[in-house]
Design an enzyme around this catalytic site. Structure first.
Site, mmCIF file in Angstrom:
data_model
loop_
_atom_site.group_PDB
_atom_site.id
_atom_site.type_symbol
_atom_site.label_atom_id
_atom_site.label_comp_id
_atom_site.label_asym_id
_atom_site.label_seq_id
_atom_site.Cartn_x
_atom_site.Cartn_y
_atom_site.Cartn_z
ATOM 1 N N GLU A 80 -4.670 7.853 -6.667
ATOM 2 C CA GLU A 80 -4.826 7.063 -7.883
ATOM 3 C C GLU A 80 -6.064 7.518 -8.638
ATOM 4 O O GLU A 80 -7.101 7.745 -8.004
ATOM 5 C CB GLU A 80 -4.915 5.573 -7.535
ATOM 6 C CG GLU A 80 -3.630 5.047 -6.905
ATOM 7 C CD GLU A 80 -3.653 3.555 -6.599
ATOM 8 O OE1 GLU A 80 -4.717 2.918 -6.785
ATOM 9 O OE2 GLU A 80 -2.617 3.024 -6.178
ATOM 10 N N ARG A 87 0.844 -1.181 0.000
ATOM 11 C CA ARG A 87 0.000 0.000 0.000
ATOM 12 C C ARG A 87 0.886 1.239 0.000
ATOM 13 O O ARG A 87 2.006 1.226 0.501
ATOM 14 C CB ARG A 87 -0.921 0.041 1.246
ATOM 15 C CG ARG A 87 -2.130 -0.896 1.177
ATOM 16 C CD ARG A 87 -3.144 -0.388 0.160
ATOM 17 N NE ARG A 87 -4.362 -1.181 0.132
ATOM 18 C CZ ARG A 87 -4.586 -2.191 -0.687
ATOM 19 N NH1 ARG A 87 -3.624 -2.581 -1.521
ATOM 20 N NH2 ARG A 87 -5.733 -2.838 -0.685
ATOM 21 N N ASP A 95 3.945 -0.330 -7.078
ATOM 22 C CA ASP A 95 2.690 -0.545 -7.806
ATOM 23 C C ASP A 95 1.531 0.195 -7.150
ATOM 24 O O ASP A 95 0.399 0.081 -7.599
ATOM 25 C CB ASP A 95 2.375 -2.041 -7.875
ATOM 26 C CG ASP A 95 1.159 -2.349 -8.746
ATOM 27 O OD1 ASP A 95 1.164 -1.943 -9.932
ATOM 28 O OD2 ASP A 95 0.198 -2.961 -8.235
ATOM 29 N N ALA A 144 -0.670 -4.978 -10.255
ATOM 30 C CA ALA A 144 -0.057 -6.241 -9.845
ATOM 31 C C ALA A 144 -1.088 -7.349 -9.675
ATOM 32 O O ALA A 144 -0.805 -8.524 -9.923
ATOM 33 C CB ALA A 144 0.722 -6.052 -8.544
ATOM 34 N N TRP A 145 -2.288 -6.998 -9.266
ATOM 35 C CA TRP A 145 -3.316 -7.992 -8.951
ATOM 36 C C TRP A 145 -3.960 -8.627 -10.171
ATOM 37 O O TRP A 145 -4.586 -9.689 -10.083
ATOM 38 C CB TRP A 145 -4.421 -7.341 -8.125
ATOM 39 C CG TRP A 145 -5.158 -6.251 -8.863
ATOM 40 C CD1 TRP A 145 -4.780 -4.950 -8.986
ATOM 41 C CD2 TRP A 145 -6.372 -6.382 -9.602
ATOM 42 N NE1 TRP A 145 -5.696 -4.247 -9.750
ATOM 43 C CE2 TRP A 145 -6.684 -5.101 -10.133
ATOM 44 C CE3 TRP A 145 -7.243 -7.450 -9.848
ATOM 45 C CZ2 TRP A 145 -7.821 -4.866 -10.901
ATOM 46 C CZ3 TRP A 145 -8.377 -7.221 -10.619
ATOM 47 C CH2 TRP A 145 -8.654 -5.938 -11.135
ATOM 48 N N HIS A 176 -0.944 0.229 -10.283
ATOM 49 C CA HIS A 176 -1.739 -0.649 -9.404
ATOM 50 C C HIS A 176 -2.335 -1.806 -10.207
ATOM 51 O O HIS A 176 -3.523 -2.111 -10.116
ATOM 52 C CB HIS A 176 -2.836 0.136 -8.690
ATOM 53 C CG HIS A 176 -3.197 -0.464 -7.359
ATOM 54 N ND1 HIS A 176 -3.620 0.284 -6.292
ATOM 55 C CD2 HIS A 176 -3.194 -1.753 -6.911
ATOM 56 C CE1 HIS A 176 -3.867 -0.491 -5.261
ATOM 57 N NE2 HIS A 176 -3.605 -1.742 -5.614
#
Length: 350
Positions: A292, A263, A287, A318-319, A316
């Site tokens: 954002e 985070r 990331d 990565a997931w 963001h």
């Protein structure tokens, strides 16, 4: 007997562009209407929650005022499609008896692989040298080749390490941390699992099995000093904000790389940029961002003066993976069904 109003539920799926709404096969006697919204702006939240019994979301903020009985009178459950629930005012949910669930471990493999991808990028200066090459600066003295040949500084300055000579420190040993460990060991890295900052790790008793105690923990300060790669994959809490700041960066090896897939706020971004500029560390990759979508206008890491640092910032992502989406949808359906049957989501937060 249940009346229709009690058993027919309205589900407001507020961010389906991130995770498409699954088919909800609810236990009898429940039925549902799913209202799908690709995205939801902050000023649209109240309107879309007004008739909702259940809200699903990924990163959208639900502050206290939209969780009040005056704004969302029918709301009974908030189902977060992510591990972190810091975007939801949990105290407001608790006060009203609104159940909150999350979907842990669904993205663990994807995030772990992304962290390793960021490691390779930073260690070999891939993004930096790509940009220099694209700008026609391959042969310019002190640019493209030098960026690879002279990573680190002082006694640690030199060409990039290969995996078998890396020491990877993992801070945060949940699903992502375990995934990173598995890949790193397969690549030949030495791995250190960090204890909590400010605490000496407790030693397993001789009668304990490693299966119950887990791996041996190394003191946080030792991990910071010895790691050539520091991977951060832990939740943001009051105790983890600025976990890695100027003192920790100053203690690191000059050839160290910092990877943050947890985070924003866990790494002090101003201190990180200063450490990279002064070549006190070799590289960094993140990331996650305080604001954002992130860009040059709102991110310290993406400001124009960081363009020639060995610093990678991904949006963001990565997931994201096929199995992540499938896992998220399955966990979401399980949470809703469990809440209807038992009064508790399978993965309950509140």
């Amino acid at each position: 007997m249940h009346s229709r109003s009690e058993t027919h539920l309205i589900i407001a799926a507020l961010q389906t562009s991130l995770v498409p709404a699954p088919e909800f096969h609810l236990p009898a006697p429940y039925t549902c209407e799913v209202r799908q919204y690709a995205s939801t702006a902050p000023d649209q939240v109240a309107e879309r929650l007004r008739d909702a019994d259940i809200a699903t979301l990924s990163t959208l903020r639900l502050p206290a005022h939209v969780l009040s009985a005056a704004v969302s009178p029918r709301l009974k459950m908030v189902a977060v499609i992510a591990s972190g629930t810091d975007s939801v005012d949990l105290a407001a949910c608790r006060a009203r008896g609104i159940a909150v669930s999350n979907t842990p471990h669904c993205n663990a493999r994807a995030v772990a692989e992304h962290a390793i991808a960021l490691y390779f990028d930073a260690r070999r200066s891939l993004t930096l040298t790509h940009n220099l090459t694209r700008a026609g600066r391959w042969v310019e003295r002190g640019s493209a080749l030098a960026a690879v040949m002279d990573s680190g500084s002082g006694s640690d300055r030199g060409p990039p390490r290969t995996c078998r000579s890396e020491t990877l420190g993992i801070v945060g040993y949940g699903g992502v941390g375990r995934g990173i460990e598995s890949i790193a060991r397969a690549l030949g890295m030495r791995v250190l699992i960090s204890g909590r900052k400010g605490q000496e790790p407790s030693l397993p008793s001789s009668s304990s099995s490693s299966a119950t105690e887990g791996p041996t923990r190394t003191p946080f300060d030792t991990v910071v000093r010895e790691s050539t790669v520091l991977a951060l994959c832990l939740p943001r809490t009051p105790d983890t904000v600025s976990l890695v700041a100027a003192p920790e960066l100053a203690a690191m090896r000059a050839d160290a790389i910092v990877i943050n897939v947890s985070r924003a706020g866990i790494v002090d971004e101003d201190a990180l940029v200063a450490a990279l500029r002064d070549r006190r560390i070799a590289g960094a990759a993140v990331d996650v961002h305080p604001v954002e979508p992130a860009g040059p206008g709102n991110s310290r890491l993406l400001a124009p003066d960081t363009a020639e640092l060995n610093l990678i910032a991904t949006p963001h992502t990565a997931w994201i993976a096929e199995d992540t989406i499938r896992n998220y949808q399955g966990a979401l359906v399980e949470n809703v069904a469990s809440w209807l049957v038992t009064g508790r989501p399978k993965f309950q937060v509140v």
